[in-house]
Design a protein around this motif. Structure first.
Motif, short mmCIF file in Angstrom:
data_model
loop_
_atom_site.label_atom_id
_atom_site.label_comp_id
_atom_site.label_asym_id
_atom_site.label_seq_id
_atom_site.Cartn_x
_atom_site.Cartn_y
_atom_site.Cartn_z
N SER A 139 0.83 -1.21 0.00
CA SER A 139 0.00 0.00 0.00
C SER A 139 0.86 1.25 0.00
O SER A 139 0.35 2.35 -0.19
CB SER A 139 -0.92 0.01 1.23
N VAL B 216 -1.83 7.32 -14.14
CA VAL B 216 -1.35 7.21 -12.76
C VAL B 216 -0.44 8.39 -12.40
O VAL B 216 0.34 8.33 -11.46
CB VAL B 216 -0.63 5.87 -12.52
N ASN C 205 1.40 -0.33 -8.83
CA ASN C 205 0.57 -0.05 -7.66
C ASN C 205 -0.90 0.08 -8.06
O ASN C 205 -1.79 -0.41 -7.36
CB ASN C 205 1.04 1.22 -6.98
N SER C 206 -1.17 0.70 -9.20
CA SER C 206 -2.54 0.84 -9.67
C SER C 206 -3.16 -0.53 -9.95
O SER C 206 -4.30 -0.80 -9.56
CB SER C 206 -2.58 1.70 -10.93
N GLN D 223 -3.60 -2.45 -6.59
CA GLN D 223 -4.73 -1.95 -5.81
C GLN D 223 -6.06 -2.17 -6.51
O GLN D 223 -7.12 -1.98 -5.91
CB GLN D 223 -4.54 -0.46 -5.52
N ASN D 224 -5.99 -2.53 -7.81
CA ASN D 224 -7.21 -2.71 -8.59
C ASN D 224 -8.09 -1.46 -8.49
O ASN D 224 -9.29 -1.53 -8.21
CB ASN D 224 -7.97 -3.95 -8.11
N ASP D 225 -7.43 -0.29 -8.71
CA ASP D 225 -8.12 0.98 -8.48
C ASP D 225 -8.87 1.51 -9.69
O ASP D 225 -9.50 2.56 -9.63
CB ASP D 225 -7.12 2.03 -7.98
N GLY D 226 -8.78 0.80 -10.84
CA GLY D 226 -9.56 1.18 -12.00
C GLY D 226 -9.00 2.31 -12.82
O GLY D 226 -9.60 2.72 -13.82
N ARG D 227 -7.84 2.85 -12.43
CA ARG D 227 -7.31 3.99 -13.18
C ARG D 227 -6.82 3.58 -14.56
O ARG D 227 -6.94 4.34 -15.52
CB ARG D 227 -6.19 4.67 -12.39
N THR E 104 -10.24 -1.87 -15.68
CA THR E 104 -11.31 -2.27 -14.78
C THR E 104 -10.96 -3.62 -14.17
O THR E 104 -10.05 -4.32 -14.63
CB THR E 104 -12.64 -2.40 -15.54
N SER E 105 -11.69 -4.01 -13.15
CA SER E 105 -11.45 -5.30 -12.51
C SER E 105 -11.60 -6.44 -13.50
O SER E 105 -10.82 -7.40 -13.51
CB SER E 105 -12.41 -5.50 -11.33
#
Length: 745
Positions: free
Chosen positions: A261, A429, A487-488, A491-495, A498-499
C-alpha cells in the motif's frame, strides 16, 4: 529499539564505529560531524559514545555529563567550532555558542530537554525541545521555518533539523512521526530517507558532513508494512534486504521497488561507470531501457484503447490494419486476433529485434499457406515472439484514428503509438516524461543508465533504437514510474484497467481468494485454444497455487535484465539491473556438459571434446561464475582451465590428469588460478552444490544426476572430494522471486 542507517563519504573510522555499535546491538541514538573534516561523535542508545578528533574541552564535557549513570544523548556543532553537549537528564554544557542561541536554549530547556540544535552555514540557528517548543535567530531560510511549522502541527514534534554544508535553500526537517521535508539534499541521501521511512520505520535523524558531501540517514526499524500469503507473513523490508544480499557487489547497478500500500524504492551502484566518465549513481530516478517488460505496457494500452473503441480482444486484426496492407494478406493472417497476439498464440515465431515498419509490413502481408513453419505455424500453441507486440505500433494508431499516410509516415505512426501508451497507461497514474528513447534534455540526459558487462570496466551500451522497434520493447522509464503503474494494478483501483479487464489480462490469477486454496492454475490447460481464461496478456508467468499469486514479466538485452511482478499477499515489485548478475571477482562463462558432467568453459570458440564422444553438450545448463585470481572464504585454490578440453581441473596435486581433447595431460597454458568454495553448511541463493573432484582425470564434475564419463575410462571417481558450491548467473526475475520466497516466514 533497532536503528538502521546508511552513510556516504564520511570521515575515517566513522562508519566502522557505527557498525561496531550496531553489531553489538547498541543501536544508534545520535551522530554528528565536527567542522574541519575529520572529527566526529557517535552516540549509541547505551550512552557509551565514541569520538574522533574532537576538542579536549568537548571530550571533558561528555565525561562530566556522563557521571552518576547519566547518558549522553545529543551533541551539536556550529560551523565556527562551537559545541553543545546534552544528557538524558536535561543537563548540558556548551562552548562558543552565540549569546542569543544560548539564551533560547536556556529558556527552552526549562520546559523540556533539547532534542535539536542546528546551525545554518551562512549564519543563524534553530533550537527545539522535547515538547516541540522552538526558537530561532539569524539567517534561517523562511522555507525551512515553514517546513518546521508544518511538521509541528497536530501535536507532532520536530526531532531533527540539518543543513548541508552548501547552506542556502537546502535543509532537512524530521518530526517524531517520521514525516520529513528535505530540500536539495544529496540524491542518494534523499532516496534513503524515503526508503527507510516507507519500508523500515520513521526516520530518526539526518546529518551532513560540514565540509564535504558526506551524510548519514538513520531510521527506526518497525517493519510497519507486511503482507500475509497463505499461512505465512512477508515483510516488505525483508524482500528488499534479500535483493540487496544477492545484488550488492554482484552487478554494476540496479533499482527496485517492493510495495503493498506504500510506494517505496531502493537503488545501488552505478548507472554509468568511469568507463563512460563521468560516473553516475544508479538512483530511483534513473531511467533505463525496460527491455521486454514493455510488453505489459503495450498490453495495458491495447486492452484499454480497444475497450474504449468498442473492439473485442477476440476481433480479427485484419479489420484494423491499414487498407493497403490487408489487400495482400491471407485470410489466415487476417484472422489473427488481438488476444492471440497479446498471449503469444498467433503462431508467429521470434525473428529477432528488427521489427521496423517496413519489416512488419512485409512480414504480415506475406503470411500465407506457403509460409515456412519455422516462421509461422498457426496451430494455436504458444510461441513467444516480439513481433506479436511490435505490430501494435501499427494497430493502435490505426484504431485511434491515425490517417496521415503521406510520405515517410512511419515515424508519425510510431510516435502516435507512443502517445497512446503515455495517455492510457502512464498519465492515468500521474506519470509523465516516459518515452521510447533515452532522454536528450534535462538532468536525465546525462544520467540515464548504460548497459554493462559486470564489473563495468569496459564501456557500456546505449540501447537507443526504441521508437524504431517499440511495442515488444523499447520503453525507457525509472523504477518510480513503474511503481505507479504496478501499484494501480495491485490496488485494482480502475485507473488503468477495470477489474474485469485486469482479471482477463492476468488469466484470473489476479484474484486468488475466489479459488480453492490449493487449486492448480495451469499455464495453458488447452494450448490449442488461445481464448482460454488462463492465457495471460502481456505477462510471462501467472501462477495461483496454494494461495500464492505470481504474475511476472521479465526482459533482457545485452547488459540489461528487468522484471516486474504482482505477487503473493497483494505485493507488487520491479527490479531493473544494468548489467549481467555475477559474483564479484569471478569469471563468467562456465557450463555443465550433459554427457560427461564436467564443468567446461564456453568463453572461446573451442567447445572442447567430450570423453563421452564428440564435443561437450551444454544444452539447458546454467552459466556459472568462478572466482578468478581471488580467494573467497571457505575456498580451495589450485584449480586451472585446460585450454584443450575446456574443463575446470585441479592442478594442486601430483597428478595432472588426462585431457579428453588430446589424450595426454591437461594443458593449463594461459590459465589463471581459480578457487572453489567448498563444504558450506547451507547453500546460498543461486548456488549449486554436489560438484566434486574426480581423482582420476582431475576435473570438476557434477554428481547430482550420476557419475558422468571420465577421460581415464569408466565413470568419474569422487572419492576424497569436498562438496564444491558454484554460484550461477541469474536474471532479475529469479532474483525478485527468490527475494520474496525467502522472506516468507
Amino acid at each position: 529499539m533497532e536503528i538502521t542507517f546508511q552513510c556516504r563519504k564520511t570521515p575515517d573510522g566513522y562508519l566502522e564505529k557505527l557498525r561496531d555499535f550496531y553489531n553489538a546491538r547498541d543501536y544508534l541514538e545520535w551522530a554528528a560531524f565536527h567542522p574541519g573534516g575529520k572529527g566526529w561523535s557517535v552516540i549509541p542508545q547505551s550512552g557509551h559514545y565514541a569520538n574522533n578528533g574532537l576538542p579536549a574541552q568537548c571530550e571533558q564535557f561528555m565525561k562530566d555529563l556522563s557521571k552518576d549513570g547519566a547518558k549522553i544523548t545529543r551533541i551539536f556543532f556550529s560551523p565556527q567550532g562551537g559545541f553543545s553537549v546534552h544528557n538524558d537528564r536535561g543537563s548540558y554544557l556548551k562552548h562558543s555558542i552565540p549569546d542569543d542561541c544560548n539564551n533560547a536554549m536556556w529558556e527552552l530547556n526549562k520546559k523540556g530537554k533539547i532534542v535539536c540544535l542546528a546551525f545554518h552555514p551562512q549564519g543563524g540557528w534553530i533550537v527545539v525541545n522535547e515538547k516541540g517548543d522552538r526558537d530561532h535567530g539569524g539567517n534561517i531560510p523562511s522555507g525551512c521555518l515553514q517546513d518546521v511549522e508544518k511538521l509541528s502541527q497536530d501535536q507532532k514534534k520536530v526531532v531533527c533539523i540539518a543543513f548541508p554544508p552548501q547552506g542556502g535553500d537546502s535543509w532537512t526537517v524530521i518530526n517524531d512521526h517520521g514525516s520529513y521535508f528535505s530540500r536539495s539534499p544529496p540524491e542518494e541521501a534523499y532516496m534513503y530517507m524515503g526508503y527507510f521511512n516507507q519500508v523500515c520505520g520513521p526516520n530518526q535523524f539526518v546529518n551532513y558532513d560540514t565540509d564535504g558531501t558526506g551524510w548519514t540517514v538513520a531510521a527506526k526499524v518497525t517493519n510497519h508494512e507486511s503482507a500475509t500469503d497463505g499461512s505465512k507473513t512477508v515483510k516488505i523490508l525483508d524482500v528488499y534486504q534479500n535483493i540487496q544480499e544477492v545484488l550488492d557487489d554482484s552487478c554494476v547497478g540496479y533499482s527496485c521497488t517492493i510495495g503493498k500500500s506504500i510506494l517505496g524504492s531502493f537503488s545501488w551502484g552505478q548507472a554509468r561507470t568511469n568507463a563512460d566518465s563521468p560516473a553516475q549513481q544508479f538512483l530511483p530516478s534513473t531511467k533505463i531501457n525496460l527491455a521486454s517488460c514493455a510488453k505489459v505496457l503495450t498490453a495495458l494500452a491495447a486492452i484499454r484503447l480497444l475497450a474504449i473503441k468498442g473492439i473485442s480482444l477476440d476481433d480479427n486484426i485484419g479489420n484494423h490494419l491499414p487498407d493497403f496492407w490487408t489487400r495482400d494478406m491471407s485470410p489466415a493472417a487476417k484472422a489473427i486476433t488481438f488476444r492471440m497476439l497479446l498471449s503469444h498464440h498467433s503462431g508467429i515465431k521470434d525473428k529477432g529485434w528488427n521489427e521496423t515498419y517496413d519489416n512488419l509490413k512485409d512480414f504480415f502481408t506475406s503470411l500465407n499457406d506457403k509460409t515456412s513453419p519455422d516462421i509461422w505455424n498457426p496451430d494455436g500453441k504458444k510461441v513467444y515472439s516480439n513481433w506479436n507486440f511490435a505490430i501494435f505500433r501499427v494497430l493502435l494508431p490505426v484504431i485511434d484514428g491515425f490517417s496521415d499516410w503521406s510520405w515517410d509516415f512511419q515515424w508519425p505512426l510510431a510516435h502516435h503509438y507512443v502517445k497512446i501508451v503515455q495517455q492510457h497507461v502512464f498519465e492515468r497514474v500521474g506519470v509523465t516524461g516516459v518515452d521510447t528513447e533515452p532522454p536528450t534534455s534535462g538532468s536525465q540526459a546525462s544520467k540515464y543508465a548504460y548497459a554493462y558487462t559486470f564489473p563495468g570496466t569496459e564501456r557500456g551500451i546505449i540501447h537507443d533504437q526504441g521508437t524504431k522497434v517499440a511495442g515488444g520493447g523499447g520503453w525507457w522509464a525509472t523504477v518510480e514510474d513503474i511503481a505507479q503503474v504496478l501499484n494501480s494494478l495491485n490496488q485494482n483501483d480502475g485507473r488503468i484497467l477495470t477489474s474485469e479487464q485486469l482479471r482477463d489480462m492476468t488469466g484470473n490469477a489476479m484474484f486468488p481468494i475466489q479459488n480453492p486454496p490449493n487449486a492448480p492454475f495451469p499455464e495453458d490447460p488447452d494450448p490449442n485454444h488461445p481464448t482460454n481464461p488462463f492465457a495471460r496478456l502481456g505477462w510471462d508467468t501467472t501462477e495461483n497455487a496454494g494461495g500464492i499469486r505470481w504474475i511476472q514479466k521479465n526482459g533482457g538485452l545485452a547488459g540489461i535484465t528487468t522484471s516486474i511482478a504482482l505477487f503473493g499477499g497483494g505485493i507488487f515489485g520491479a527490479l531493473l539491473v544494468n548489467s549481467n548478475i555475477a559474483a564479484p571477482g569471478a569469471e563468467v562463462g562456465w557450463q555443465f556438459c550433459n554427457k560427461c558432467h564436467v564443468l567446461a568453459s564456453t568463453r572461446t570458440s573451442n567447445i572442447g571434446r567430450c570423453p563421452a564422444g564428440d564435443v561437450h553438450d551444454h544444452k539447458g545448463s546454467w552459466t556459472f561464475c568462478i572466482p578468478f585470481n581471488a580467494t573467497p572464504a571457505n575456498s580451495q585454490k589450485g584449480w586451472r582451465w585446460c585450454k584443450q578440453c575446456q574443463a575446470m581441473t585441479f592442478a594442486g596435486g601430483s597428478k595432472i590428469g588426462r585431457c579428453s581433447q588430446t589424450g595426454s595431460n591437461h594443458d593449463h597454458g594461459g590459465s589463471g588460478e581459480y578457487s572453489l568454495v567448498e563444504n558450506l553448511s547451507s547453500v546460498p541463493p543461486f548456488c549449486q552444490n554436489q560438484w566434486a573432484w574426480c581423482s582420476k582425470c582431475q576435473v570438476l564434475a557434477w554428481k547430482g544426476n550420476g557419475s558422468g564419463v571420465c577421460a581415464e575410462g569408466g565413470v568419474h571417481d569422487h572419492t576424497g572430494s569436498g562438496d564444491y558450491v558454484l554460484r550461477r548467473t541469474a536474471g532479475a526475475d529469479e532474483v525478485l522471486r527468490d527475494a520474496y520466497v525467502r522472506a516468507m516466514k
